[in-house]
Each structure stands twice: as structure tokens, then as C-alpha cells.
Design an enzyme around this catalytic site. Structure first.
Site, PDB file in Angstrom:
ATOM      1  N   GLU A  25       0.859  -1.168   0.000  1.00 39.26           N
ATOM      2  CA  GLU A  25       0.000   0.000   0.000  1.00 39.26           C
ATOM      3  C   GLU A  25       0.903   1.227   0.000  1.00 39.26           C
ATOM      4  O   GLU A  25       0.945   1.996   0.954  1.00 39.26           O
ATOM      5  CB  GLU A  25      -0.931  -0.011   1.215  1.00 39.26           C
ATOM      6  CG  GLU A  25      -2.190   0.784   0.966  1.00 39.26           C
ATOM      7  CD  GLU A  25      -2.487   1.773   2.051  1.00 39.26           C
ATOM      8  OE1 GLU A  25      -3.612   1.815   2.516  1.00 39.26           O
ATOM      9  OE2 GLU A  25      -1.560   2.507   2.425  1.00 39.26           O
TER      10      GLU A  25
ATOM     11  N   GLU B 233       4.620   8.040  -4.004  1.00 39.96           N
ATOM     12  CA  GLU B 233       5.462   7.336  -3.031  1.00 39.96           C
ATOM     13  C   GLU B 233       6.391   6.324  -3.702  1.00 39.96           C
ATOM     14  O   GLU B 233       6.944   5.452  -3.035  1.00 39.96           O
ATOM     15  CB  GLU B 233       4.587   6.641  -1.985  1.00 39.96           C
ATOM     16  CG  GLU B 233       3.860   7.611  -1.074  1.00 39.96           C
ATOM     17  CD  GLU B 233       3.154   6.924   0.077  1.00 39.96           C
ATOM     18  OE1 GLU B 233       3.310   5.698   0.234  1.00 39.96           O
ATOM     19  OE2 GLU B 233       2.450   7.621   0.834  1.00 39.96           O
TER      20      GLU B 233
END
Length: 709
Positions: free
Chosen positions: A158, A167
Site C-alpha cells: 500500500e 510514493e
């Protein structure tokens, strides 16, 4: 024990009142003598993410559907270990003696040492410590045969931000497929799809179109000189924002459109482009593209999660499953929508006419560009040319600098100050280019000395570009660091600072509490020896204001964790800065938020002043105590605090940064438990605050006062 088990980590920590940074040493993950400092993790999104019950349920459903046989599962970016524990349980790694009842294994990879330390505690609390192999490394540092015995069959992860890619999703997946996963692995999530929608919105235009704002202000200050419309700009990037908060101000100019698909189960490309033909659904001006993503968590297509705004239904090509399709109806702060601003004043569109949108993604971001003709593309490229001295500011700062009311207030205060001085030496104590330009423009004999602690030489380059348009010469601008300023002025008894002014604003300091912007007061204190006896300080005072508020969405996202999908997570509460259900000995942290973006809100009390900061004097401890009278009945979830700045003594001009203002973040102090207020038994509360100038921290205490029957 991994090779990193006895390592140290160095965390950079900045003192908000001095700007000085120091390296904080965090000992190795197995060092039981040192716990992770609260301040490192209390302001992160981990707690909000773990409180997202819809997200947790979606991952649990997908993992249970995917991890059906003994396998090697790799969890990249494991955080507190929730997904790892779900995978271990799905495989039957649940023997209470620590002995696997399955031939499968789970490897959890987490690079951030404070989170590794916390995950150890979570695993221990759930008797999972011997069932999950935790490695304190980046995933691209893992080696098969060294860190892990074999390639993994299943990837769970995740590593998603509001934009999806920020990210490092793509490079992480590329390395995992190249080095860590079997061919054709199973993955949770299985696929992500990004969507967009063309919108018209005055507020979104204000957040990037300073040209229009300055034209409306017409006050003689030109932050954007003619021919340089991009001298002050927002970056060409997507900005995370709670778009539901401006739903009533948005005109939808297109239907939602699909942009890119990213398959987790195969190696992604670093760069792709897409040409989209978007039909306008009505006449209007496109000011922005609002975007979001949809996760398909399992390969069968039975479990989904969307970050779409609440006006978006589930996509027509997704089968409705009430138990497993998760929309963004519940407010959460860890994932928002994203906004891409259209250059200049926007793009005119006509109903039923198509516009050509070019989308591209890199390894970390998605960008857009309208192309309706070759000539228009050339014009856009000209507008987006980066001039020397260009500064990138936040959208909120651009909106503020174009706000005619704010400009008028600031200019009146500046005029009042400089009219009291002859040939003043004016120090701009922060990063305000507006103040520097305005003083130099309005006082033709002033000497302006900007400290520009964040902007530095970039600020001086900007002032050079803006000089002609604002009728000042650079020989009146002098850029010195504080040490140089002190030594230079102390050696010249006839040269003292007459005007010491700030907004306050610090470049790159966008996620701080209101009182952490009092750095200029610290500067005023350190520079006291070189201030003239009658120096004017602007702002001269600060009023710490507070009100009680109904904040159910924010409180829910920050409340204490108990059991998440069958796993005890209560050990993380103190470290992650939880509020609800804390022991009486614990206190929740102050957190900075744009209150107008915090979901459902309601002000329950009158606004009150708790304490005053006297900036005309050197910094000193401050404290105050007051009673807050409730004017509405309801559940009180906490207090919202901000600072109103009194700009000058004579006119008592006050600049408010309260919750009804969109340009500033406020400080939120959530209660351990919500309190029903406003009835005749409970009509007020007493709050007390104290400010410590040594560390810039504010302490708040409250006591709800009940009437005696």
C-alpha cells in the site's frame, strides 16, 4: 535478527522558532531502552489510514481471496504490519506457540526505523512476532538468497499517495518484478485506474491565477510585472485537496474520464502518454482537472476502493457489490482528490465540443496539457517558460497574494508604519516578498533588508525582476544573514532598524501550527540590540484565539485504535498521536489542518482570546485563562486555535487566520472523548494555555463547567 537490527537512524528535526535543524538519533529496532519519540509519528497519516475501516475491510477481503494456499508473501512498505498479519492469518500461520501451521511465509519490508520499532510491538501484541520476518531495508536493497530465501509468490503493498504514484509505486514495482517476485505473481492490489474531470471553480482559479487577482486589486503593487505572468507560480504538479469541501462552488464541465491503468501484477513502464478527446457537457471555463483513482484489489474484480469525490458514482464498468465496493463517502485525510491547475485564466469550452487533453506520467507523477491546435500549444509553452528569479509558492499563498481585501489591509498597515519614519531602515523578518516589494515601492527613501531565511538568494533574484515595475532600485535592497546583520549594525551606532515587519510567512513551512510561525518574534528578540528605541514592530501583537467545534470526521480519523479486522493495534495509539479513549495521563497532540477541508464541521462556541503575544517586547513565556461560552448545542470534539495578528497600534488593524479563512491552517486539539455541550447543564468550558518560548510549544488544558442543580 536482520543485519539492520542494531543499526541507528538519524532523523532531521527542525526547531520552528529558530529554523535550526539537528539530527535526532534513533537507536536500533531491538533496543528496548529507547522508544520512538512521539513527535516523529504523531503528525503522519498512519493513524488516519488505520482508522479507515473501509480501506481495511477492502484489503482484508482481497487478501483472503488471494492468499488461499501456502505461499511466500512479500509486504513492501509494511508500516504497522496490518497487511502482513492478514496474509499470515489467511495462510494459517496462527499457532499460538509461534510454530507455523502452514509451509507458507510472510516477509515484511519496512525502511523507516521508527515504524519498524512500532511494528515489532504490534506483532508482539498479536502473537505474530515469530510468524512474520521483518526486514528494516528499502525493498530495492533486498536480495534473494541474502535477505529472503526465494522470490515471493504474492505481493501485498500500500505504497499509494493521493496522486497514486508519489510514493514511488512504479520504481518499487519494477524492482520487485525484476528481482523479488516470481513470474506472473499474484498481487494485492491488482490494478489501479486514474480518472479525471474538467471543472470550473472561481476558488481553484484564484489558487493559481495571480494575474487576475492583481488586476482586480489594482493597488499599484505588481508582484507579476508585465510580460512575466509566471514569475510567481504554483508548480506544474497535482495538489492533494478535499474537493468535497468546494462541491457547491464547482461547475462540472465534463463527465469523468479514464486516464491511465496501472497493473500491479506486471512490470510497469516508467513513462507513458495518452491523448484523450473530452466532450464538454456545458459551456464554461476549465480552471482545473480534478483527479482520483480506483483500486481493484483482487484479480476477480470483487473488491474495490475509490478516492473519488462524493459526487462520483461507481464507474459503469464496475459491477456494484454492496459489501465490497468502497467509495470515498467516508471522510479520510490520508487519501484525497488531486487538482491540476490550468495555466493562465483557464480554457474556454463549448457544450458538446471536444477538447484534446494530453496526459503523461513519469515514475512519480501524472501531468496534463491541453492542445486544441499547434498554435495554442506554442502559446502555452511560452506561458510556461521559466524566467530567471521565478518562485514557486503554494496554491494558498498565490490565492492570498491575489486577495484584494488582504492586500488592502496589509498596505494600509505598511503605509501607517512608514509615514511615522523618515528614511527608515526596514527589516523584513520573514520570507514575505509582498512586504519587501510594498515597502520599497511605497517609501522611496527606505532601505529594505529582507532576511529571507527560506528564500535566500532566490528571493533577491525575484526582487531584481520586480524592481522596475514597482519603481525601486536594487541599491536600496540589502540582503544579510542575521549574524552579518548583528555584527554590521552593532558596529554602527547611528544605523538602527526602524521598522521590523513580517506577515508572518516562511517559505516551505506550510504544515506547521499557527504559533510555530512566531519565528519572527524570536528574530526580533535576537536582534533587539540593533533595533532603534522607537522601532515599529509589525505585527505588534498576536491574539491566540479559540473556539469549540463539532468535528466528527476529523475525530474519527484520529481516535484511538483498538481492534482492526481482528488484530489488536492499541499499542500504536500513543506513538501515532491518537486522541479518543486515551488514558487520563496521556494527552493528544496539536495538529495543523485547514478546518474548512475537515469534512463535517460546526462552530459551537463564541470565539475567545486565550492569551496575547506582545511582539514589541522580546520573546517571553505567555499564559492565559478564559471561559468559552457555548452558543450551539451538540457534540464537542475539540478546540480549534489560531492567531489574529494586530498589525498596528494606532488603527488596531487585525488580520485574522481563523477557521473561516481558507489561506491558513489552524491548530486542532481533539478531546479524549467527545462531550455533549450547549444544554443548560453544560453551557461553558474553561481553557488555559501557556506558551514556552524555548521550544515553541503550546500547552492547553480545559475543564468543562457544569451548572449546579
Amino acid at each position: 535478527m536482520t543485519s539492520a537490527a542494531c543499526s541507528r537512524m538519524f532523523q532531521l528535526q527542525t526547531d520552528p522558532l529558530t529554523g535550526k535543524s539537528e539530527w535526532l538519533v534513533i537507536e536500533g529496532e531491538d533496543d528496548q531502552l529507547q522508544t520512538t519519540p512521539k513527535s516523529l509519528l504523531a503528525t503522519t497519516s498512519y493513524l488516519d489510514m488505520l482508522n479507515d475501516s473501509l480501506r481495511n475491510a477492502a484489503y482484508r477481503l482481497a487478501i483472503d481471496n488471494t492468499v488461499t494456499t501456502p505461499s511466500h508473501v512479500l509486504d513492501i512498505g509494511a508500516g504497522t504490519g496490518l497487511l502482513s498479519m492478514m496474509a499470515a492469518r489467511a495462510m494459517g500461520l496462527s499457532d499460538s506457540n509461534g510454530i507455523s501451521t502452514s509451509k507458507g511465509m510472510v516477509t515484511a519490508c519496512e525502511s523507516y526505523l521508527p515504524m519498524v520499532k512500532l511494528m515489532r510491538e504490534v506483532l508482539r501484541a498479536n502473537a505474530m512476532e515469530g510468524k512474520i520476518r521483518l526486514i528494516n531495508k528499502r525493498s530495492d536493497e533486498l536480495e534473494v538468497g541474502v535477505d529472503i530465501p526465494s522470490r515471493a509468490d504474492i505481493l501485498v503493498s500500500e505504497i499509494l499517495d493521493s496522486e497514486l504514484l508519489g510514493e514511488g509505486l512504479i520504481p518499487t514495482l519494477q524492482h520487485a518484478h525484476d528481482k523479488l517476485l516470481v513470474e506472473n505473481p499474484q498481487t494485492v492490489p491488482y490494478r489501479a485506474t486514474t480518472y479525471g474531470q474538467l471543472v470550473e471553480c472561481t476558488y481553484l482559479r484564484e489558487m493559481h491565477d495571480l494575474v487576475h487577482g492583481e488586476a482586480e486589486a489594482s493597488d499599484g503593487i505588481h508582484l507579476l510585472p508585465s510580460g512575466m505572468p509566471n514569475l510567481l507560480a504554483v508548480k506544474k504538479q497535482q495538489f492533494a485537496m478535499h474537493c468535497n469541501a468546494i462541491k457547491d462552488e464547482i461547475k462540472l464541465l465534463s463527465e469523468p474520464f479514464k486516464v491511465f491503468e496501472f497493473d500491479f501484477w506486471r512490470r510497469p513502464d516508467s513513462f507513458r502518454e495518452a491523448d484523450l478527446h473530452i466532450k464538454a457537457k456545458s459551456d464554461g471555463t476549465v480552471h482545473a482537472i480534478i483527479s482520483w483513482w480506483l483500486l481493484q484489489l483482487d484479480s476477480e474484480g470483487t473488491t474495490f476502493y475509490s478516492t473519488g469525490p462524493n459526487w462520483i458514482p461507481y464507474p459503469s464498468d464496475v459491477k456494484e457489490l454492496k459489501t465490497s465496493f468502497v467509495s470515498s463517502g467516508d471522510w479520510c485525510d490520508h487519501w484525497k482528490q488531486c487538482v491540476w491547475f490550468i495555466p493562465s485564466s483557464g480554457l474556454l469550452v463549448l457544450k458538446d465540443k471536444e477538447v484534446w487533453l494530453h496526459a503523461a506520467h513519469t515514475e512519480t507523477s501524472i501531468s496534463y496539457d491541453f492542445k486544441t491546435s499547434c498554435n495554442e500549444k506554442e502559446d502555452a509553452d511560452l506561458f510556461l517558460h521559466t524566467p530567471d528569479g521565478q518562485l514557486f509558492l503554494s496554491p494558498e499563498r498565490i490565492a492570498l497574494y491575489g486577495d484584494s481585501c488582504w492586500r488592502e489591509l496589509m498596505l494600509n498597515a505598511i503605509k501607517n508604519a512608514i509615514h511615522q519614519k523618515v528614511d527608515p531602515l526596514c527589516l523584513i523578518a520573514d520570507d514575505s516578498i509582498f512586504l519587501a516589494v510594498s515597502v520599497a515601492h511605497l517609501s522611496k527613501t527606505s532601505q529594505v533588508m529582507p532576511l529571507f531565511p527560506g528564500l535566500g538568494n532566490k528571493g533577491m533574484q525575484y526582487l531584481q525582476k520586480a524592481s522596475i515595475a514597482n519603481s525601486y532600485t536594487m541599491d536600496r535592497i540589502e540582503f544579510l544573514r542575521r549574524k552579518e546583520l548583528l555584527s554590521g549594525l552593532q558596529g554602527s551606532p547611528h544605523r538602527k532598524i526602524d521598522l521590523f515587519i513580517a506577515e508572518p510567512f516562511y517559505y516551505g513551512n506550510d504544515n506547521v501550527l499557527p504559533w510555530q510561525n512566531l519565528r519572527f518574534w524570536k528574530e526580533r528578540t535576537l536582534l533587539d540590540p540593533v533595533l532603534s528605541k522607537d522601532a515599529l514592530i509589525m505585527p505588534c501583537r498576536g491574539l491566540l484565539k479559540a473556539c469549540a467545534m463539532y468535528l466528527p470526521d476529523l475525530w474519527k480519523s484520529r481516535c484511538c485504535l483498538k481492534e482492526i479486522e481482528g488484530f489488536d493495534n492499541s499499542v500504536v495509539n500513543t506513538t501515532l498521536g491518537a486522541c479518543g479513549g486515551l488514558p487520563l495521563t496521556e494527552d493528544s497532540p496539536f495538529l495543523p489542518y485547514f478546518i474548512w477541508q475537515c469534512g463535517e464541521t460546526k462552530i459551537l462556541s463564541k470565539t475567545t482570546t486565550i492569551l496575547e503575544f506582545d511582539f514589541s517586547k522580546p520573546m517571553s513565556p505567555c499564559s492565559g485563562k478564559t471561559k468559552v461560552q457555548f452558543r450551539e448545542s451538540g457534540m464537542c470534539h475539540g478546540f480549534v486555535l489560531w492567531i489574529d495578528y494586530v498589525m498596528d497600534k494606532e488603527n488596531n488593524t487585525v488580520l485574522s487566520t481563523g477557521p473561516d479563512k481558507r489561506h491558513w491552517k489552524q491548530g486542532v486539539k481533539l478531546l479524549n472523548e467527545p462531550v455533549e455541550v450547549g444544554h443548560k447543564d453544560l453551557s461553558s468550558t474553561e481553557i488555559e494555555a501557556s506558551f514556552d518560548p524555548l521550544n515553541g510549544e503550546l500547552i492547553l488544558r480545559n475543564a468543562f463547567l457544569r451548572h449546579q442543580r
